[in-house]
Design an enzyme around this catalytic site. Structure first.
Site, PDB file in Angstrom:
ATOM      1  N   SER A  78      40.139  -2.229  48.377  1.00 23.64           N
ATOM      2  CA  SER A  78      40.020  -0.829  47.456  1.00 23.64           C
ATOM      3  C   SER A  78      39.265   0.021  48.305  1.00 23.64           C
ATOM      4  CB  SER A  78      39.036  -1.479  46.394  1.00 23.64           C
ATOM      5  OG  SER A  78      38.493  -0.368  45.548  1.00 23.64           O
ATOM      6  N   TYR A 103      30.886  -5.205  43.659  1.00 22.68           N
ATOM      7  CA  TYR A 103      32.461  -5.111  43.857  1.00 22.68           C
ATOM      8  C   TYR A 103      32.528  -4.405  45.238  1.00 22.68           C
ATOM      9  CZ  TYR A 103      36.970  -3.505  43.201  1.00 22.68           C
ATOM     10  OH  TYR A 103      38.436  -3.167  43.298  1.00 22.68           O
ATOM     11  N   LYS A 159      34.539  -6.125  48.376  1.00 21.94           N
ATOM     12  CA  LYS A 159      35.599  -5.716  49.137  1.00 21.94           C
ATOM     13  C   LYS A 159      35.380  -5.356  50.503  1.00 21.94           C
ATOM     14  CE  LYS A 159      38.658  -5.722  45.678  1.00 21.94           C
ATOM     15  NZ  LYS A 159      39.908  -6.605  45.723  1.00 21.94           N
TER      16      LYS A 159
END
Ligand code: NDP
Length: 241
Positions: free
Chosen positions: A133, A146, A150
């Site tokens: 991402s 998150y 990632k």
């Protein structure tokens, strides 16, 4: 790009970007083995697109390894499954952090290990794409776990690229911006937050799943034979804005 006769494992193929990747691969001749969680998606994947679908919770390490082994042999691997939870850094819980790292970082490692071991044992070549991402490059408020998960995935991609390339297995990362999927609805439904993000994307729109899928298929294909270890933004120029 042709994938006729090739078998591709796609995690998270039940919805969103993974679903589009699976659909595109099937249209281009591949046999897709989907690893995903919801029973309804497993049924739909079997019915609509003739995928072989294995139901698994990728947060469970043992079940993930079992599912990965059951999916073999395969020519290519796309680690696309991912999950998020919106929590400010100061309120990020250990439970949410562990869950996100388990699904977004640890599962790609486990599935990648079994996939690569099988290819090396059989003396065959392959390619891995890990769906990361833009959140691994920047700090997005409320996405601490998150972003960390990632960033960890990117580290994994680079080590895979170095250690597996001598065996003929390439590994690359793809970094979407906001993409119109069920996850984006969860993370970007606040119009003010979405408008702020959109303003920073020079092409003036969020991505569609097909925008991401095309890049994933390119990185899997022989056309990308010399591309290894990259982190490719698919972000309409967000990272340069
Ligand atoms: P969706 O939520 O739309 O789909 C995610 C898929 O992964 C679903 O099929 C889901 O299954 C599966 N999945 C999630 N957790 C698990 C689990 N524990 N076990 C098995 N399967 C699981 O997400 P997107 O399509 O939007 O995202 C795909 C990837 O792209 C993710 O890695 C995400 O981080 C990344 N990404 C997405 C962006 C976006 O804006 N959409 C932006 C940047 C990156 P189920 O629903 O059954 O749990």
């Amino acid at each position: 790009m042709e994938f006729k006769g090739k078998t591709v494992i796609v995690t998270g193929a039940g919805k969103g970007i993974g679903r589009e990747i699976a659909k595109m691969l099937v249209e281009r001749g591949a046999h897709v083995v989907a690893l995903t969680r919801s029973a309804a998606d497993v049924e739909a994947l079997r019915g609509e697109s003739g995928c072989r679908a294995i139901q698994v919770d990728l947060a469970d390490a043992d079940a993930t390894r079992e599912a990965a082994i059951a999916a073999l042999p395969a020519d290519f691997l796309v680690n696309c499954a991912g999950t998020t939870e919106l929590q400010p850094f100061l309120e990020t819980t250990v439970e949410a952090f562990d869950r996100l790292v388990a699904v977004n970082t640890r599962a790609p490692m486990i599935v990648g290990q079994e996939y690569a071991r099988s290819l090396i044992k059989d003396g065959r070549q392959g390619a891995i794409v890990n769906v990361s991402s833009v959140a691994s490059f920047i700090g997005i408020p409320d996405h601490a776990a998150y972003c960390a998960s990632k960033g960890g995935l990117d580290g994994l991609t680079r080590v895979m690229a170095k250690e597996l390339a001598p065996h003929g297995i390439r590994a690359n990362g793809v970094h979407p911006t906001v993409t119109m999927t069920p996850m984006a609805v969860k993370a970007w439904s606040d119009p003010e937050k979405a408008a702020g993000m959109m303003k920073r994307i020079p092409v003036g729109r969020f991505a569609e799943p097909a925008d991401i899928a095309e890049v994933v298929l390119f990185l899997l294909s022989d056309e990308a034979a010399m591309v290894n270890g990259i982190s490719m933004p698919v972000d309409g120029g967000y990272m340069i804005a």
